[in-house]
Design a protein around this motif. Structure first.
Motif, PDB file in Angstrom:
ATOM      1  N   ILE A 158       0.869  -1.183   0.000  1.00  0.00           N
ATOM      2  CA  ILE A 158       0.000   0.000   0.000  1.00  0.00           C
ATOM      3  C   ILE A 158       0.902   1.227   0.000  1.00  0.00           C
ATOM      4  CG2 ILE A 158      -1.784   1.290   1.231  1.00  0.00           C
ATOM      5  CD1 ILE A 158      -2.882  -1.329   0.286  1.00  0.00           C
ATOM      6  N   THR A 159       0.781   2.057  -1.044  1.00  0.00           N
ATOM      7  CA  THR A 159       1.616   3.268  -1.154  1.00  0.00           C
ATOM      8  C   THR A 159       0.738   4.456  -1.546  1.00  0.00           C
ATOM      9  OG1 THR A 159       2.102   2.714  -3.469  1.00  0.00           O
ATOM     10  CG2 THR A 159       3.698   1.973  -1.823  1.00  0.00           C
ATOM     11  N   ASN A 160       1.376   5.626  -1.608  1.00  0.00           N
ATOM     12  CA  ASN A 160       0.704   6.874  -2.023  1.00  0.00           C
ATOM     13  C   ASN A 160      -0.580   7.117  -1.216  1.00  0.00           C
ATOM     14  OD1 ASN A 160       2.713   6.862  -3.945  1.00  0.00           O
ATOM     15  ND2 ASN A 160       1.394   6.282  -5.637  1.00  0.00           N
ATOM     16  N   VAL A 161      -0.492   6.903   0.093  1.00  0.00           N
ATOM     17  CA  VAL A 161      -1.674   7.066   0.953  1.00  0.00           C
ATOM     18  C   VAL A 161      -1.931   8.562   1.184  1.00  0.00           C
ATOM     19  CG1 VAL A 161      -2.687   6.545   3.198  1.00  0.00           C
ATOM     20  CG2 VAL A 161      -1.201   4.862   2.073  1.00  0.00           C
ATOM     21  N   ALA A 162      -3.158   8.977   0.926  1.00  0.00           N
ATOM     22  CA  ALA A 162      -3.524  10.395   1.131  1.00  0.00           C
ATOM     23  C   ALA A 162      -4.883  10.460   1.835  1.00  0.00           C
ATOM     24  CB  ALA A 162      -3.589  11.113  -0.207  1.00  0.00           C
ATOM     25  N   PHE A 163      -4.939  11.237   2.947  1.00  0.00           N
ATOM     26  CA  PHE A 163      -6.191  11.415   3.711  1.00  0.00           C
ATOM     27  C   PHE A 163      -6.852  12.732   3.292  1.00  0.00           C
ATOM     28  CE2 PHE A 163      -3.674   8.545   6.220  1.00  0.00           C
ATOM     29  CZ  PHE A 163      -4.589   7.688   6.823  1.00  0.00           C
ATOM     30  N   SER A 164      -8.174  12.714   3.203  1.00  0.00           N
ATOM     31  CA  SER A 164      -8.914  13.948   2.884  1.00  0.00           C
ATOM     32  C   SER A 164     -10.314  13.867   3.514  1.00  0.00           C
ATOM     33  CB  SER A 164      -9.017  14.133   1.361  1.00  0.00           C
ATOM     34  OG  SER A 164      -9.713  13.043   0.779  1.00  0.00           O
ATOM     35  N   ASP A 165     -11.036  14.987   3.456  1.00  0.00           N
ATOM     36  CA  ASP A 165     -12.410  15.052   4.007  1.00  0.00           C
ATOM     37  C   ASP A 165     -12.465  14.531   5.443  1.00  0.00           C
ATOM     38  OD1 ASP A 165     -13.189  16.032   1.576  1.00  0.00           O
ATOM     39  OD2 ASP A 165     -14.086  14.160   0.867  1.00  0.00           O
ATOM     40  N   ILE A 166     -11.528  14.994   6.274  1.00  0.00           N
ATOM     41  CA  ILE A 166     -11.507  14.549   7.671  1.00  0.00           C
ATOM     42  C   ILE A 166     -12.574  15.317   8.457  1.00  0.00           C
ATOM     43  CG2 ILE A 166     -10.071  14.359   9.753  1.00  0.00           C
ATOM     44  CD1 ILE A 166      -7.618  14.348   7.822  1.00  0.00           C
ATOM     45  N   LYS A 167     -13.441  14.571   9.127  1.00  0.00           N
ATOM     46  CA  LYS A 167     -14.509  15.219   9.908  1.00  0.00           C
ATOM     47  C   LYS A 167     -14.958  14.291  11.029  1.00  0.00           C
ATOM     48  CE  LYS A 167     -17.651  13.677   6.300  1.00  0.00           C
ATOM     49  NZ  LYS A 167     -18.478  14.085   5.179  1.00  0.00           N
ATOM     50  N   SER A 168     -15.599  14.888  12.022  1.00  0.00           N
ATOM     51  CA  SER A 168     -16.098  14.116  13.154  1.00  0.00           C
ATOM     52  C   SER A 168     -17.586  13.844  12.948  1.00  0.00           C
ATOM     53  CB  SER A 168     -15.887  14.901  14.458  1.00  0.00           C
ATOM     54  OG  SER A 168     -16.426  14.178  15.545  1.00  0.00           O
ATOM     55  N   VAL A 169     -17.943  12.543  13.000  1.00  0.00           N
ATOM     56  CA  VAL A 169     -19.348  12.149  12.862  1.00  0.00           C
ATOM     57  C   VAL A 169     -19.688  11.232  14.031  1.00  0.00           C
ATOM     58  CG1 VAL A 169     -21.044  10.955  11.425  1.00  0.00           C
ATOM     59  CG2 VAL A 169     -19.218  12.294  10.337  1.00  0.00           C
ATOM     60  N   ASN A 170     -20.637  11.679  14.881  1.00  0.00           N
ATOM     61  CA  ASN A 170     -21.031  10.892  16.064  1.00  0.00           C
ATOM     62  C   ASN A 170     -19.809  10.529  16.923  1.00  0.00           C
ATOM     63  OD1 ASN A 170     -23.727  10.950  15.222  1.00  0.00           O
ATOM     64  ND2 ASN A 170     -23.466   9.059  14.027  1.00  0.00           N
ATOM     65  N   ASN A 171     -18.965  11.530  17.160  1.00  0.00           N
ATOM     66  CA  ASN A 171     -17.743  11.362  17.967  1.00  0.00           C
ATOM     67  C   ASN A 171     -16.731  10.382  17.359  1.00  0.00           C
ATOM     68  OD1 ASN A 171     -18.529  13.185  19.969  1.00  0.00           O
ATOM     69  ND2 ASN A 171     -19.739  11.603  21.010  1.00  0.00           N
ATOM     70  N   ARG A 172     -16.843  10.147  16.059  1.00  0.00           N
ATOM     71  CA  ARG A 172     -15.860   9.285  15.363  1.00  0.00           C
ATOM     72  C   ARG A 172     -15.205  10.107  14.257  1.00  0.00           C
ATOM     73  NH1 ARG A 172     -18.646   4.219  13.066  1.00  0.00           N
ATOM     74  NH2 ARG A 172     -16.531   3.433  12.868  1.00  0.00           N
ATOM     75  N   MET A 173     -13.882  10.013  14.167  1.00  0.00           N
ATOM     76  CA  MET A 173     -13.159  10.736  13.123  1.00  0.00           C
ATOM     77  C   MET A 173     -13.287   9.954  11.821  1.00  0.00           C
ATOM     78  SD  MET A 173     -12.129  13.463  14.428  1.00  0.00           S
ATOM     79  CE  MET A 173     -11.115  14.065  13.113  1.00  0.00           C
ATOM     80  N   MET A 174     -13.976  10.550  10.866  1.00  0.00           N
ATOM     81  CA  MET A 174     -14.187   9.922   9.565  1.00  0.00           C
ATOM     82  C   MET A 174     -13.255  10.569   8.541  1.00  0.00           C
ATOM     83  SD  MET A 174     -16.488   7.815  10.529  1.00  0.00           S
ATOM     84  CE  MET A 174     -17.215   7.108   9.049  1.00  0.00           C
ATOM     85  N   THR A 175     -12.882   9.797   7.551  1.00  0.00           N
ATOM     86  CA  THR A 175     -11.961  10.309   6.532  1.00  0.00           C
ATOM     87  C   THR A 175     -12.160   9.572   5.218  1.00  0.00           C
ATOM     88  OG1 THR A 175      -9.618  10.733   6.028  1.00  0.00           O
ATOM     89  CG2 THR A 175     -10.108   8.676   7.148  1.00  0.00           C
ATOM     90  N   LYS A 176     -11.616  10.183   4.181  1.00  0.00           N
ATOM     91  CA  LYS A 176     -11.547   9.514   2.878  1.00  0.00           C
ATOM     92  C   LYS A 176     -10.067   9.254   2.604  1.00  0.00           C
ATOM     93  CE  LYS A 176     -12.548  11.698  -1.072  1.00  0.00           C
ATOM     94  NZ  LYS A 176     -13.361  12.329  -2.120  1.00  0.00           N
ATOM     95  N   VAL A 177      -9.758   8.048   2.190  1.00  0.00           N
ATOM     96  CA  VAL A 177      -8.354   7.681   1.956  1.00  0.00           C
ATOM     97  C   VAL A 177      -8.184   7.218   0.515  1.00  0.00           C
ATOM     98  CG1 VAL A 177      -6.460   6.152   2.618  1.00  0.00           C
ATOM     99  CG2 VAL A 177      -8.042   6.970   4.351  1.00  0.00           C
ATOM    100  N   THR A 178      -7.208   7.820  -0.138  1.00  0.00           N
ATOM    101  CA  THR A 178      -6.833   7.393  -1.493  1.00  0.00           C
ATOM    102  C   THR A 178      -5.459   6.733  -1.405  1.00  0.00           C
ATOM    103  OG1 THR A 178      -8.019   9.256  -2.444  1.00  0.00           O
ATOM    104  CG2 THR A 178      -6.410   8.162  -3.863  1.00  0.00           C
ATOM    105  N   CYS A 179      -5.311   5.588  -2.052  1.00  0.00           N
ATOM    106  CA  CYS A 179      -4.009   4.904  -2.012  1.00  0.00           C
ATOM    107  C   CYS A 179      -3.830   4.053  -3.262  1.00  0.00           C
ATOM    108  CB  CYS A 179      -3.879   4.040  -0.760  1.00  0.00           C
ATOM    109  SG  CYS A 179      -5.072   2.690  -0.685  1.00  0.00           S
ATOM    110  N   LEU A 180      -2.618   3.545  -3.408  1.00  0.00           N
ATOM    111  CA  LEU A 180      -2.307   2.632  -4.502  1.00  0.00           C
ATOM    112  C   LEU A 180      -1.946   1.285  -3.888  1.00  0.00           C
ATOM    113  CD1 LEU A 180      -1.786   2.294  -7.607  1.00  0.00           C
ATOM    114  CD2 LEU A 180       0.611   2.779  -7.113  1.00  0.00           C
ATOM    115  N   ALA A 181      -2.728   0.257  -4.202  1.00  0.00           N
ATOM    116  CA  ALA A 181      -2.419  -1.100  -3.735  1.00  0.00           C
ATOM    117  C   ALA A 181      -1.746  -1.835  -4.894  1.00  0.00           C
ATOM    118  CB  ALA A 181      -3.692  -1.823  -3.316  1.00  0.00           C
TER     119      ALA A 181
END
Length: 202
Positions: A158-181
Motif C-alpha cells: 500500500i503506497t501513495n496514501v492520502a487522507f482527505s475530508d476529515i470530519k467528526s461524525v457521532n464522535n468518530r473521526m471519519m476520513t476519505k483515503v486514497t491509495c495505490l495497492a
C-alpha cells in the motif's frame, strides 16, 4: 681379417684405448638419445597425466564430501521458492486476490468509492498489478484494513496514501483515503519470452 681391424690392432695402446672410449661414448650417446630420452619424456608425460587425474579425483572427492551440505542448501532453496510462489499469485488468482482485498475493506467497515485496476507492468520474471483505491470510513476502520492487507498470505504493498475530508461524525473521526495497492504475480515462460521479444524490437 678385415684390413681396418688389422690397422687398429697395430696402433699404439693409447690410441686403441682412445678409439674404444670414443666408440663407447658414441654408443652411450645413441642409447641416451634413442632409448632413454623418449622413455624419460614419456615418464614425465605420464606423471603430468597422473597429477591431473589426482587433482580431478581430489576435486570430485571434495564435491562428494560436500554433497550432503549442497543437498540441504538445495532443499532449503526449494522451500524458499515454494514460499515465494505462495506469496506471488499467478494470473488466474489475481481476481480472487482483488476480491479478498475489497472484502477485507468492507469487513473493516469501509465504503469503497474507487477500486480501479491499472495496467500491469512487467519486470524480469514478475508483473506489478497496481490498483487505485479510494475508501471512506473511520480512522480505526482504515487502520484495521491496512493491517488485514499486511497479513494477507500474498504480497500487497500500500503506497501513495492520502487522507482527505476529515470530519467528526457521532464522535468518530471519519476520513476519505486514497491509495495505490500493488500486488505482484509471476510471469509464465510464454509471457517472459513475449516481453523479451517486445524489448528487443524497440
Amino acid at each position: 681379417m678385415d684390413p681396418q681391424v688389422e690397422k687398429i690392432l697395430k696402433l699404439p695402446t693409447k690410441q686403441k684405448i682412445l678409439i674404444l672410449v670414443l666408440a663407447l661414448a658414441i654408443e652411450a650417446a645413441a642409447l641416451l638419445y634413442f632409448l632413454y630420452l623418449p622413455k624419460y619424456q614419456e615418464l614425465n608425460g605420464l606423471k603430468a597425466d597422473l597429477s591431473k587425474l589426482q587433482n580431478e579425483i581430489d576435486e570430485k572427492t571434495r564435491i562428494a564430501n560436500n554433497l550432503p551440505r549442497l543437498q540441504r542448501e538445495y532443499d532449503q532453496l526449494t522451500k524458499e521458492l515454494a514460499q515465494a510462489l505462495t506469496e506471488l499469485p499467478n494470473s488466474k488468482e489475481i481476481p480472487s486476490l482483488l476480491t479478498n482485498i475489497t472484502t477485507l475493506g468492507k469487513n473493516a467497515g469501509l465504503d469503497f468509492l474507487v477500486f480501479r485496476p491499472k495496467g500491469e507492468s512487467a519486470k524480469d520474471f514478475y508483473a506489478e498489478v497496481p490498483v487505485d483505491i479510494t475508501v471512506a470510513g473511520s480512522y480505526y476502520s482504515v487502520a484495521n484494513f491496512f493491517a488485514a492487507v499486511a497479513n494477507l498470505p500474498r504480497i500487497v504493498n500500500i503506497t501513495n496514501v492520502a487522507f482527505s475530508d476529515i470530519k467528526s461524525v457521532n464522535n468518530r473521526m471519519m476520513t476519505k483515503v486514497t491509495c495505490l495497492a500493488t500486488t505482484f504475480r509471476f510471469l509464465d515462460k510464454k509471457e517472459i519470452k513475449d516481453d523479451k521479444k517486445k524489448h528487443a524490437s524497440k
